[in-house]
Design a protein around this motif. Structure first.
Motif, PDB file in Angstrom:
ATOM      1  N   THR A 142       0.807  -1.287  -0.038  1.00 43.22           N
ATOM      2  CA  THR A 142       0.102  -0.005   0.006  1.00 43.22           C
ATOM      3  C   THR A 142       1.011   0.981   0.009  1.00 43.22           C
ATOM      4  O   THR A 142       1.967   1.413   0.653  1.00 43.22           O
ATOM      5  CB  THR A 142      -0.892   0.005   1.334  1.00 43.22           C
ATOM      6  OG1 THR A 142      -1.603  -1.203   1.236  1.00 43.22           O
ATOM      7  CG2 THR A 142      -1.723   1.264   1.094  1.00 43.22           C
TER       8      THR A 142
ATOM      9  N   CYS B   7     -12.108   5.564   8.655  1.00 47.67           N
ATOM     10  CA  CYS B   7     -11.382   5.941   9.836  1.00 47.67           C
ATOM     11  C   CYS B   7     -11.004   7.474   9.667  1.00 47.67           C
ATOM     12  O   CYS B   7     -11.203   8.033  10.671  1.00 47.67           O
ATOM     13  CB  CYS B   7      -9.927   5.205   9.879  1.00 47.67           C
ATOM     14  SG  CYS B   7      -9.978   3.398  10.103  1.00 47.67           S
TER      15      CYS B   7
ATOM     16  N   TYR C 166       0.402  10.058   3.958  1.00 42.27           N
ATOM     17  CA  TYR C 166       0.681  10.322   5.594  1.00 42.27           C
ATOM     18  C   TYR C 166       1.819  10.990   5.880  1.00 42.27           C
ATOM     19  O   TYR C 166       2.002  11.409   7.104  1.00 42.27           O
ATOM     20  CB  TYR C 166       0.212   9.343   6.308  1.00 42.27           C
ATOM     21  CG  TYR C 166      -0.926   8.525   6.058  1.00 42.27           C
ATOM     22  CD1 TYR C 166      -2.109   9.250   6.823  1.00 42.27           C
ATOM     23  CD2 TYR C 166      -1.272   7.317   5.309  1.00 42.27           C
ATOM     24  CE1 TYR C 166      -3.382   8.838   6.477  1.00 42.27           C
ATOM     25  CE2 TYR C 166      -2.543   6.937   5.088  1.00 42.27           C
ATOM     26  CZ  TYR C 166      -3.682   7.350   5.823  1.00 42.27           C
ATOM     27  OH  TYR C 166      -4.834   6.978   5.751  1.00 42.27           O
TER      28      TYR C 166
ATOM     29  N   ALA D 253      -4.319  13.257   3.830  1.00 46.89           N
ATOM     30  CA  ALA D 253      -4.659  11.674   3.716  1.00 46.89           C
ATOM     31  C   ALA D 253      -6.009  11.777   2.899  1.00 46.89           C
ATOM     32  O   ALA D 253      -6.337  10.852   2.198  1.00 46.89           O
ATOM     33  CB  ALA D 253      -4.898  10.842   4.938  1.00 46.89           C
TER      34      ALA D 253
ATOM     35  N   ARG E  97      -9.433   3.239   5.260  1.00 49.73           N
ATOM     36  CA  ARG E  97      -8.701   4.563   5.516  1.00 49.73           C
ATOM     37  C   ARG E  97      -9.907   5.686   5.309  1.00 49.73           C
ATOM     38  O   ARG E  97      -9.710   6.649   6.514  1.00 49.73           O
ATOM     39  CB  ARG E  97      -7.520   4.826   4.527  1.00 49.73           C
ATOM     40  CG  ARG E  97      -6.311   3.809   4.472  1.00 49.73           C
ATOM     41  CD  ARG E  97      -5.532   3.875   3.486  1.00 49.73           C
ATOM     42  NE  ARG E  97      -4.695   4.933   3.075  1.00 49.73           N
ATOM     43  CZ  ARG E  97      -4.133   5.193   1.966  1.00 49.73           C
ATOM     44  NH1 ARG E  97      -3.941   4.485   0.962  1.00 49.73           N
ATOM     45  NH2 ARG E  97      -3.635   6.465   1.790  1.00 49.73           N
TER      46      ARG E  97
ATOM     47  N   VAL F 195      -4.428  -1.107   8.558  1.00 48.73           N
ATOM     48  CA  VAL F 195      -4.698   0.400   8.186  1.00 48.73           C
ATOM     49  C   VAL F 195      -4.584   0.841   9.696  1.00 48.73           C
ATOM     50  O   VAL F 195      -3.994   1.954   9.943  1.00 48.73           O
ATOM     51  CB  VAL F 195      -6.216   0.565   7.846  1.00 48.73           C
ATOM     52  CG1 VAL F 195      -6.661   1.967   7.943  1.00 48.73           C
ATOM     53  CG2 VAL F 195      -6.235   0.379   6.282  1.00 48.73           C
TER      54      VAL F 195
ATOM     55  N   GLU G 292      -8.334   1.308   0.687  1.00 53.34           N
ATOM     56  CA  GLU G 292      -8.867   2.800   0.510  1.00 53.34           C
ATOM     57  C   GLU G 292     -10.043   2.915   1.348  1.00 53.34           C
ATOM     58  O   GLU G 292     -10.439   4.165   2.102  1.00 53.34           O
ATOM     59  CB  GLU G 292      -9.102   3.060  -0.947  1.00 53.34           C
ATOM     60  CG  GLU G 292      -7.755   2.963  -1.720  1.00 53.34           C
ATOM     61  CD  GLU G 292      -6.792   3.980  -1.167  1.00 53.34           C
ATOM     62  OE1 GLU G 292      -7.009   4.988  -0.868  1.00 53.34           O
ATOM     63  OE2 GLU G 292      -5.433   3.396  -1.279  1.00 53.34           O
TER      64      GLU G 292
ATOM     65  N   TRP H 114       1.821   4.596   1.384  1.00 50.45           N
ATOM     66  CA  TRP H 114       0.913   5.514   2.184  1.00 50.45           C
ATOM     67  C   TRP H 114       1.990   6.823   2.205  1.00 50.45           C
ATOM     68  O   TRP H 114       1.812   7.404   3.334  1.00 50.45           O
ATOM     69  CB  TRP H 114       1.610   5.023   3.718  1.00 50.45           C
ATOM     70  CG  TRP H 114       0.941   3.443   3.929  1.00 50.45           C
ATOM     71  CD1 TRP H 114       1.097   2.416   3.668  1.00 50.45           C
ATOM     72  CD2 TRP H 114      -0.513   3.394   4.545  1.00 50.45           C
ATOM     73  NE1 TRP H 114       0.377   1.507   4.069  1.00 50.45           N
ATOM     74  CE2 TRP H 114      -0.677   2.104   4.658  1.00 50.45           C
ATOM     75  CE3 TRP H 114      -1.364   4.214   5.084  1.00 50.45           C
ATOM     76  CZ2 TRP H 114      -1.690   1.528   5.164  1.00 50.45           C
ATOM     77  CZ3 TRP H 114      -2.617   3.736   5.677  1.00 50.45           C
ATOM     78  CH2 TRP H 114      -2.871   2.383   5.656  1.00 50.45           C
TER      79      TRP H 114
ATOM     80  N   ARG I 227      -1.101   1.402  10.759  1.00 47.28           N
ATOM     81  CA  ARG I 227      -0.196   2.634  10.204  1.00 47.28           C
ATOM     82  C   ARG I 227      -1.004   3.781  10.755  1.00 47.28           C
ATOM     83  O   ARG I 227      -0.009   4.681  10.976  1.00 47.28           O
ATOM     84  CB  ARG I 227      -0.661   2.516   8.630  1.00 47.28           C
ATOM     85  CG  ARG I 227       0.065   3.544   7.762  1.00 47.28           C
ATOM     86  CD  ARG I 227       1.547   3.637   8.151  1.00 47.28           C
ATOM     87  NE  ARG I 227       2.136   4.686   7.410  1.00 47.28           N
ATOM     88  CZ  ARG I 227       3.397   5.251   7.602  1.00 47.28           C
ATOM     89  NH1 ARG I 227       4.117   4.822   8.502  1.00 47.28           N
ATOM     90  NH2 ARG I 227       4.016   6.118   6.782  1.00 47.28           N
ATOM     91  N   PHE I 228      -2.051   3.713  10.977  1.00 47.51           N
ATOM     92  CA  PHE I 228      -2.740   4.975  11.756  1.00 47.51           C
ATOM     93  C   PHE I 228      -2.021   5.342  13.095  1.00 47.51           C
ATOM     94  O   PHE I 228      -1.694   6.600  13.365  1.00 47.51           O
ATOM     95  CB  PHE I 228      -4.117   4.890  11.786  1.00 47.51           C
ATOM     96  CG  PHE I 228      -4.838   5.425  10.780  1.00 47.51           C
ATOM     97  CD1 PHE I 228      -4.656   5.172   9.391  1.00 47.51           C
ATOM     98  CD2 PHE I 228      -5.948   6.370  11.100  1.00 47.51           C
ATOM     99  CE1 PHE I 228      -5.373   5.636   8.378  1.00 47.51           C
ATOM    100  CE2 PHE I 228      -6.783   6.740   9.834  1.00 47.51           C
ATOM    101  CZ  PHE I 228      -6.293   6.527   8.496  1.00 47.51           C
TER     102      PHE I 228
END
Length: 260
Positions: free
Chosen positions: A5, A105, A10, A25, A102, A136, A99, A7, A139-140
């Motif tokens: 993915t 969220c 971000y 984002a 993300r 996801v 996607e 990213w 990563r957040f």
């Protein structure tokens, strides 16, 4: 399942001046005006060329069929653009699970901090695969969009000063939001016993006037019960209420704990 993915949105380098992680984002989901303009210009040029070509052949049947084909093509292009634009304007998530996760969220985090557990529950309800949700959410956390420790600290600060909740009630609320026990202990430990008792006195002082006219035992039960619902220990609640009643001239010498 391993998923590759991108990213990059971000990272701080992908955001413009003054943009936070939310703005950066969200950028991939915005409609590019230049793409719409190019499509319309191309359709217009195609129509002009067809008109010139048709003018050379006159108004025959072939020219009419060409115009109808061009009109259908232009109409289809316009409908497709409207659908894409409408989807972006409505904030509908893309079809790809990553996607989509993300986007979900980010919408939930906008303006309201959430715990990882809350977001995981939301993704599960929307049938996001567990491995995608894990990717996801992890990563957040890495980029700071999810921080359960900071959430717990802010929750304790806000709910204690805003609602007068004691440590026990605050810990119970944080557990329901899925915060780890270690983080809960660290957050509620910021409140010491003296601060709790001071807040309890303020709560009783605000409520005391509304109990005037009731008999002494009923006033004690009502005021102490209010503190108990907010998580204050029974011993502290009785002590604070008795002192408040004594300051108003109530005789609490023979008032036993059974009244509570």
């Amino acid at each position: 399942m391993t998923r590759r993915t991108d990213w990059a949105e971000y990272t701080s380098g992908s955001a413009g001046p003054g943009e936070g992680a939310y703005g950066a984002a969200a950028a991939p989901y915005e409609t590019d005006p230049s793409a719409v303009g190019s499509r319309e210009d191309g359709a217009a040029r195609h129509g002009d060329g067809g008109a010139r070509h048709g003018g050379g052949r006159g108004r025959g049947a072939g020219g009419g069929r060409g115009r109808r084909r061009r009109e259908r093509a232009e109409s289809s292009a316009e409908d497709g653009g409207a659908t894409s634009s409408s989807r972006a304007e409505k904030g509908e998530p893309p079809r790809d699970p990553v996607e989509q996760a993300r986007a979900i969220c980010l919408r939930l985090l906008t303006g309201t901090p959430r715990t990882r557990r809350q977001l995981a529950d939301a993704l599960r309800k929307r049938e996001i695969p567990d491995e995608v949700a894990e990717e996801v959410l992890s990563r957040f956390e890495e980029v700071g969009l999810i921080n359960d420790g900071a959430f717990a600290d802010a929750w304790v600060e806000s709910r204690h000063h805003g609602r007068g909740l004691a440590r026990r009630a605050l810990a119970r609320e944080l557990r329901t939001k899925g915060v780890d026990a270690t983080l809960i202990d660290a957050a509620v430990s910021r409140l010491d016993t003296e601060q709790e008792e001071e807040t309890a006195r303020d709560l009783v002082a605000r409520k005391l006037r509304a109990t005037r006219g009731l008999d002494r035992d009923k006033r004690l039960r009502r005021l102490a019960g209010m503190l108990a619902r907010k998580g204050y220990p029974e011993g502290m609640s009785l002590r604070v209420v008795r002192q408040a009643l004594e300051e108003e001239g109530e005789d609490t010498e023979y008032l036993g704990d059974e009244a509570f």
